[in-house]
Design a protein around this motif. Structure first.
Motif, mmCIF file in Angstrom:
data_model
loop_
_atom_site.group_PDB
_atom_site.id
_atom_site.type_symbol
_atom_site.label_atom_id
_atom_site.label_comp_id
_atom_site.label_asym_id
_atom_site.label_seq_id
_atom_site.Cartn_x
_atom_site.Cartn_y
_atom_site.Cartn_z
ATOM 1 N N LEU A 35 0.830 -1.202 0.000
ATOM 2 C CA LEU A 35 0.000 0.000 0.000
ATOM 3 C C LEU A 35 0.869 1.258 0.000
ATOM 4 N N SER A 36 1.915 1.268 0.810
ATOM 5 C CA SER A 36 2.783 2.442 0.895
ATOM 6 C C SER A 36 3.421 2.756 -0.448
ATOM 7 N N GLU A 37 3.874 1.737 -1.150
ATOM 8 C CA GLU A 37 4.490 1.942 -2.453
ATOM 9 C C GLU A 37 3.479 2.469 -3.462
ATOM 10 N N SER A 38 2.254 1.935 -3.438
ATOM 11 C CA SER A 38 1.203 2.404 -4.350
ATOM 12 C C SER A 38 0.844 3.861 -4.073
ATOM 13 N N LEU A 39 0.735 4.209 -2.787
ATOM 14 C CA LEU A 39 0.434 5.595 -2.424
ATOM 15 C C LEU A 39 1.569 6.523 -2.846
ATOM 16 N N TYR A 40 2.785 6.070 -2.690
ATOM 17 C CA TYR A 40 3.943 6.860 -3.109
ATOM 18 C C TYR A 40 3.827 7.203 -4.596
ATOM 19 N N GLN A 41 3.527 6.203 -5.407
ATOM 20 C CA GLN A 41 3.436 6.421 -6.857
ATOM 21 C C GLN A 41 2.284 7.367 -7.199
ATOM 22 N N LEU A 42 1.124 7.139 -6.594
ATOM 23 C CA LEU A 42 -0.049 7.973 -6.897
ATOM 24 C C LEU A 42 0.166 9.424 -6.487
ATOM 25 N N LEU A 43 0.695 9.631 -5.306
ATOM 26 C CA LEU A 43 0.877 10.996 -4.809
ATOM 27 C C LEU A 43 2.005 11.721 -5.548
ATOM 28 N N ARG A 44 3.033 10.987 -5.931
ATOM 29 C CA ARG A 44 4.085 11.597 -6.738
ATOM 30 C C ARG A 44 3.541 12.073 -8.084
ATOM 31 N N ASN A 49 5.755 15.884 -2.820
ATOM 32 C CA ASN A 49 7.031 15.276 -2.430
ATOM 33 C C ASN A 49 6.733 14.243 -1.344
ATOM 34 N N VAL A 50 6.988 12.989 -1.642
ATOM 35 C CA VAL A 50 6.605 11.895 -0.742
ATOM 36 C C VAL A 50 7.850 11.129 -0.297
ATOM 37 N N VAL A 51 7.909 10.826 0.992
ATOM 38 C CA VAL A 51 8.978 10.011 1.555
ATOM 39 C C VAL A 51 8.333 8.848 2.296
ATOM 40 N N VAL A 52 8.773 7.628 2.007
ATOM 41 C CA VAL A 52 8.258 6.446 2.699
ATOM 42 C C VAL A 52 9.337 5.917 3.642
ATOM 43 N N LEU A 53 8.967 5.769 4.906
ATOM 44 C CA LEU A 53 9.860 5.190 5.906
ATOM 45 C C LEU A 53 9.274 3.867 6.386
#
Length: 205
Positions: A35-44, A49-53
């Protein structure tokens, strides 16, 4: 998973000139990383500017998190993560309204130590932190919003059987989960009631 709907909610929570910290909580095998990776792609794609930790980048060395003086599940729940480091080095500067540009220690499982990673989080970013047990008291005040993925244990069990072959065969995986992970997860559900306290719940059945 309703990724586009979640991304839309994050955009509603977002305020310009403020760095938004969103938690993706859920138990083992719930699909937090996906989910985090999918949200990263969509929001980018929407020019944020998105950072996933990943909370597992902030764990203690094996000597701490597998301390045989404690029950396996207690080690996992109480001695696994460097919450103080995460809060002091990353969250606190963001909460003070500052940009973050510094080297951060991230865990390297290959040699059971830490490597330095240059982390840059300008003001106005969206920070997604994914991992288990994000609604415990040690992380109170960290998140602006919390998403919880609710997946039945039977489904998660099938996922971890397919995923966690590094532990060993199916018997060894089951033994580790029954001794270490599942008791800690059940304790978390009982004491922190994460589903009831999250801002947004994804139910998988």
């Amino acid at each position: 998973m309703e990724t586009s709907k979640i991304a839309a909610n994050i955009q509603k929570w977002y305020q310009p000139h403020h760095t938004l910290i969103v938690g993706i909580d859920g138990l083992g095998g719930a699909g937090k990383s996906t989910l985090s990776e999918s949200l990263y792609q969509l929001l980018r794609e929407e020019h944020y500017n998105v950072v996933v930790l990943h909370i597992d980048d902030f764990i203690y060395p094996k000597a701490v998190r597998y301390d045989e003086r404690y029950a396996a599940w207690e080690c996992y729940y109480d001695r696994q993560w460097r919450y103080d480091y995460l809060v002091e080095e990353i969250v606190k500067p963001i909460r003070q309204g500052n940009p973050l540009s510094k080297e951060i220690e991230l865990y390297d499982k290959e040699y059971d130590g830490y490597h330095l990673y240059q982390m840059d989080i300008p003001i106005g970013s969206i920070v997604i932190i994914e991992g288990v047990f994000l609604q415990r008291k040690e992380l109170k005040g960290v998140f602006d919003a919390m998403i919880y993925i609710d997946v039945p244990e039977e489904i998660r069990w099938q996922r971890v059987l397919a995923r966690d072959g590094y532990i060993g065969d199916s018997h060894q995986i089951q033994e580790k989960y029954e001794n270490r992970y599942f008791p800690a997860e059940r304790y978390y559900l009982k004491t922190c009631v994460p589903k009831e306290n999250a801002d947004y719940v994804i139910e998988v059945s």
